[in-house]
Enzyme design. Structure first.
Site, PDB file in Angstrom:
ATOM      1  N   LYS A   6       0.846  -1.205   0.000  1.00 38.47           N
ATOM      2  CA  LYS A   6       0.000   0.000   0.000  1.00 38.47           C
ATOM      3  C   LYS A   6       0.877   1.248   0.000  1.00 38.47           C
ATOM      4  O   LYS A   6       0.584   2.220  -0.694  1.00 38.47           O
ATOM      5  CB  LYS A   6      -0.950  -0.022   1.215  1.00 38.47           C
ATOM      6  CG  LYS A   6      -2.109  -0.987   0.994  1.00 38.47           C
ATOM      7  CD  LYS A   6      -2.893  -1.307   2.244  1.00 38.47           C
ATOM      8  CE  LYS A   6      -3.880  -2.430   1.931  1.00 38.47           C
ATOM      9  NZ  LYS A   6      -4.519  -3.019   3.086  1.00 38.47           N
ATOM     10  N   GLN A  31      -4.921  -1.777   9.116  1.00 39.58           N
ATOM     11  CA  GLN A  31      -4.761  -3.100   8.504  1.00 39.58           C
ATOM     12  C   GLN A  31      -5.387  -4.173   9.399  1.00 39.58           C
ATOM     13  O   GLN A  31      -5.081  -4.262  10.585  1.00 39.58           O
ATOM     14  CB  GLN A  31      -3.259  -3.388   8.292  1.00 39.58           C
ATOM     15  CG  GLN A  31      -2.974  -4.680   7.564  1.00 39.58           C
ATOM     16  CD  GLN A  31      -3.511  -4.700   6.135  1.00 39.58           C
ATOM     17  OE1 GLN A  31      -3.336  -3.754   5.379  1.00 39.58           O
ATOM     18  NE2 GLN A  31      -4.183  -5.782   5.773  1.00 39.58           N
ATOM     19  N   ASP A  83     -11.471   2.463   3.177  1.00 39.49           N
ATOM     20  CA  ASP A  83     -11.761   1.034   2.992  1.00 39.49           C
ATOM     21  C   ASP A  83     -13.270   0.793   2.830  1.00 39.49           C
ATOM     22  O   ASP A  83     -13.690  -0.300   2.478  1.00 39.49           O
ATOM     23  CB  ASP A  83     -11.277   0.241   4.216  1.00 39.49           C
ATOM     24  CG  ASP A  83      -9.983  -0.514   3.946  1.00 39.49           C
ATOM     25  OD1 ASP A  83      -9.697  -0.775   2.761  1.00 39.49           O
ATOM     26  OD2 ASP A  83      -9.276  -0.836   4.920  1.00 39.49           O
TER      27      ASP A  83
END
Ligand code: NAP
Length: 290
Positions: free
Chosen positions: A49, A93, A116
Site C-alpha cells: 500500500k 490493517q 476502505d
C-alpha cells in the site's frame, strides 16, 4: 478458452490516471496506514500500500504499533488522525490482535476518511445506492467488468462467499447494476446447482478447488477473488483454473486479476477523499462560483 481479464494492466492504467489527478491538486493526498503487531502477511500488504501511494503521488504516513497496543491507545491515534485536516484517509490493517475490537475501531474512523468503506455509514450508502466510497475489492471487480464490457443488467450473478468485505458488498454492487443476484455460503445446499446458473460467477471463499469446471456454465464470466496457496506453495484462487478457463468466456487469473485492482481502488478512494476535503476548504464564494 476464456479470455484472461488482466487486472495488472488495468491497474497500471488507473495508476497513471490517479497520478495525473493528484498532481493537479493544491496539496498531495495523505493516507495514514496503521499496522498493529507483526503479522507477516499484513506487513507485506502494508508495504504494498505504501508503494502504491508513492507511485500514485499520495503521501503515506505509516504507524507501526506493537502487538500489545491497547484498544484505547489505538482509538486515541484514530482520534488524532480524524482531527488532522491534512490526513485524507485512514486505513487500519486487519486483522487486529484479538484484544482489540475490530468493530469498535472501524466505527471510530470518520466516515469521510474511511477509504476502505467498512464504516456502517458507508456500508449503508452502498445499500441505498448513494454516492460514497466503495469497498476496494468489489469496486475493483466492477471496474474490470466495465473494462471488458461485460453486461450485468438482467444477468444471473452468483456470488460465493458472504463476508462483509467481499461477498456482501459484491452482491450489492451487482444488484445496483441490475444483475439478478444469488449469494451462496458454507451452508448453501447443492452449490453446483447455483453456480451452474451463473452468467457471472464470483468466488470469494478462500479454498483451493471450490470451483471446478463442471460447476461453471459454458460461456460464463468467472471472477476469482481468492488468494490461496496450493500444495506447492504457489498463489492460486478458488477455481481449478485450467478446467474452469476451458468453459468460461472470461476469467480473472490469480495472481494478476482482482488483487491489483483492489490496491488501486484504495488509491482512488484516497484521491476522492482528498478532493472532497480540499473542496470543503475552499471559501464559499469559490465553491459557488458562477
Ligand atoms: P471469509 O471472510 O473467510 O469468507 C469466506 C466465505 O466463504 C464465507 O462467507 C463462507 O461462508 C464461504 N464459504 C466457506 N466455505 C464454503 C463452501 N464450501 N462453499 C460455499 N461457501 C463457502 O473470506 P473473505 O475475506 O471474504 O476472503 C475470501 C477470499 O478472498 C480469501 O482467499 C481472501 O484471501 C481473498 N481476498 C482477496 C482479495 C483480493 O484483493 N484479491 C481481497 C480480499 C479477500 P460462511 O459465511 O457460511 O462461513
Amino acid at each position: 478458452m476464456a479470455i484472461k481479464m488482466d487486472g495488472k494492466a488495468l491497474a497500471e492504467k488507473m495508476r497513471r490516471e490517479i497520478r495525473e489527478e493528484t498532481a493537479r491538486l493544491s496539496r498531495r493526498p495523505t493516507l495514514a496506514v496503521i499496522l498493529v503487531g507483526e503479522d507477516p502477511a499484513s506487513q507485506v500488504y502494508v508495504r504494498n500500500k505504501e508503494k502504491d501511494c508513492v507511485e500514485c503521488g499520495i503521501l503515506s504516513q505509516g504507524y507501526r504499533l506493537p502487538e500489545e497496543t491497547s484498544e484505547a491507545q489505538l482509538l486515541e491515534l484514530i482520534g488524532v488522525l480524524n482531527d488532522n485536516d491534512l490526513v485524507d484517509g485512514i486505513l487500519v490493517q486487519l486483522p487486529l490482535p484479538k484484544h482489540i475490537s475490530e468493530q469498535k475501531i472501524i466505527h471510530a474512523i470518520r466516515p469521510d476518511k474511511d477509504v476502505d468503506a467498512f464504516h456502517p455509514f458507508n456500508v449503508g450508502k452502498i445499500v441505498t445506492g448513494e454516492a460514497g466510497f466503495l469497498p476496494c475489492t468489489p469496486a475493483g471487480i466492477m471496474e474490470l467488468l466495465k473494462e471488458y464490457q461485460i453486461e450485468i443488467a438482467g444477468k444471473e450473478c452468483v456470488v460465493v462467499g458472504r463476508s462483509n468485505i467481499v461477498g456482501k458488498p459484491m452482491a450489492l454492487l451487482l444488484l445496483r447494476e441490475h444483475g439478478t443476484v444469488t449469494i451462496c455460503h458454507s451452508k448453501t445446499a447443492q452449490l453446483t446447482d447455483q453456480t451452474r446458473r451463473a452468467d457471472i460467477l464470483v468466488s470469494a471463499v478462500g479454498k483451493v478447488g471450490t470451483i471446478t469446471g463442471e460447476m461453471v456454465k459454458d460461456g460464463a464470466v468467472v471472477i476469482d477473488v481468492a488468494m490461496n496457496r496450493n500444495a506447492e506453495g504457489k498463489l492460486c484462487g478458488d477455481c481449478l483454473y485450467d478446467e474452469v478457463a476451458a468453459k468460461a468466456s472470461y476469467i480473472t487469473p490469480v495472481p494478476g486479476g482482482v488483487g491489483p485492482m483492489t490496491r488501486l481502488i484504495l488509491m482512488k478512494n484516497t484521491l476522492t477523499a482528498a478532493q472532497a476535503h480540499l473542496d470543503k476548504e475552499k471559501k464559499p464564494q469559490e465553491r459557488f462560483a458562477p
